[in-house]
Design an enzyme around this catalytic site. Sequence first.
Site, short mmCIF file in Angstrom:
data_model
loop_
_atom_site.label_atom_id
_atom_site.label_comp_id
_atom_site.label_asym_id
_atom_site.label_seq_id
_atom_site.Cartn_x
_atom_site.Cartn_y
_atom_site.Cartn_z
N ARG A 119 0.89 -1.16 0.14
CA ARG A 119 0.03 -0.10 0.11
C ARG A 119 1.04 1.35 0.01
NH1 ARG A 119 -2.52 2.70 4.68
NH2 ARG A 119 -4.34 4.01 4.10
N LYS A 184 2.90 -7.24 11.92
CA LYS A 184 2.39 -7.30 10.59
C LYS A 184 2.57 -8.70 10.09
CE LYS A 184 1.44 -5.24 6.05
NZ LYS A 184 1.53 -4.04 5.44
N ARG A 319 -2.86 3.87 13.46
CA ARG A 319 -1.96 3.44 14.60
C ARG A 319 -2.64 3.29 15.85
NH1 ARG A 319 -0.07 2.38 10.07
NH2 ARG A 319 1.90 3.00 9.44
#
Length: 322
Positions: A119, A184, A319
């Site tokens: 992204r 992640k 976040r």
Amino acid sequence: MSPFPLLRLLGHDDFVPGPQLAEALGVSRASVSLALRSAAELGVELHTVKGRGYRLARPIGWLDEASVARALGERARFFDLKLFDEIDSTNTALMAAAGQGAPSGLVYAAERQTAGRGRRGRRWQGALGDALMFSLLWRFNLGVADLSGLSLAIGVAVARALQALGVAGARLKWPNDIVCSEGKLGGILIELSGDALGPSAVVIGIGLNLRLAEAARAALDQPAASLAALGYAGERNQLLAAVLAELALLLPAFEAAGFAPLAAEWEARHAMQGMPARLLLPDGSAVEGVALGIAADGALRFGGPDGERRVHAGEVSLRSAV
């Protein structure tokens, strides 16, 4: 010569002599030596013993079309899988194929990407054999505006696949990340083309970390994790088939009803649901608040100092504020 044919001849148990490799590949010993050096540049660790030859320090589980088709079973009919040793970007290549009329269900998967993208233009590159990187072309009888929430819906499909494989701890993070408590695990990138009223073509790029070496982890700009750390002991063909099988069910359902029927499930899998969060805006500023949930169109419901606001993917980053 490409190092991939040579690497496929090497296992991690028995050594293979250089002359045997050269004969099997129909090349000179010098070409074998060059290919071995190229393999090292790909991050593949080799064990070498004079007089005995070469072997892999650890096995590489290669992608295999037949293995994926067997695991898919009857759902294999939805897909046409093409495998590449090396490609610039599966998304880029598949977008080009879509522009030339390639059919829905075409899948590009690669052992290595030289210009993989995430992204907002971020690089996506996995170590050889350590990541699953693929893109799927899917055609909708919908306009581009009717595809709102699609990336979140795909996240649900990935989460379902991981759950079916026994992976505990995988969650979703708005708008397109697959995460766990350590960081992640992977991400989703969709690229659209088509008319306002339809039809439209979507290239869905998915990347997942099966394993993550410490050196690779240290080079990243955010915390990262791997499926292996969550207990996944399977291989990439099984994982690819599981994700495609879920997409074969979800994408037609999305075309019929949109994202709204999936919103509650997405929220239940959201890693930041109801938690303090920070919105990072395009101008560099940040807003503190709470991730309230998701709207029927996939917009983030964010509670800030001025009350609830709805934010669409691509405008901001979310976040944790904890």
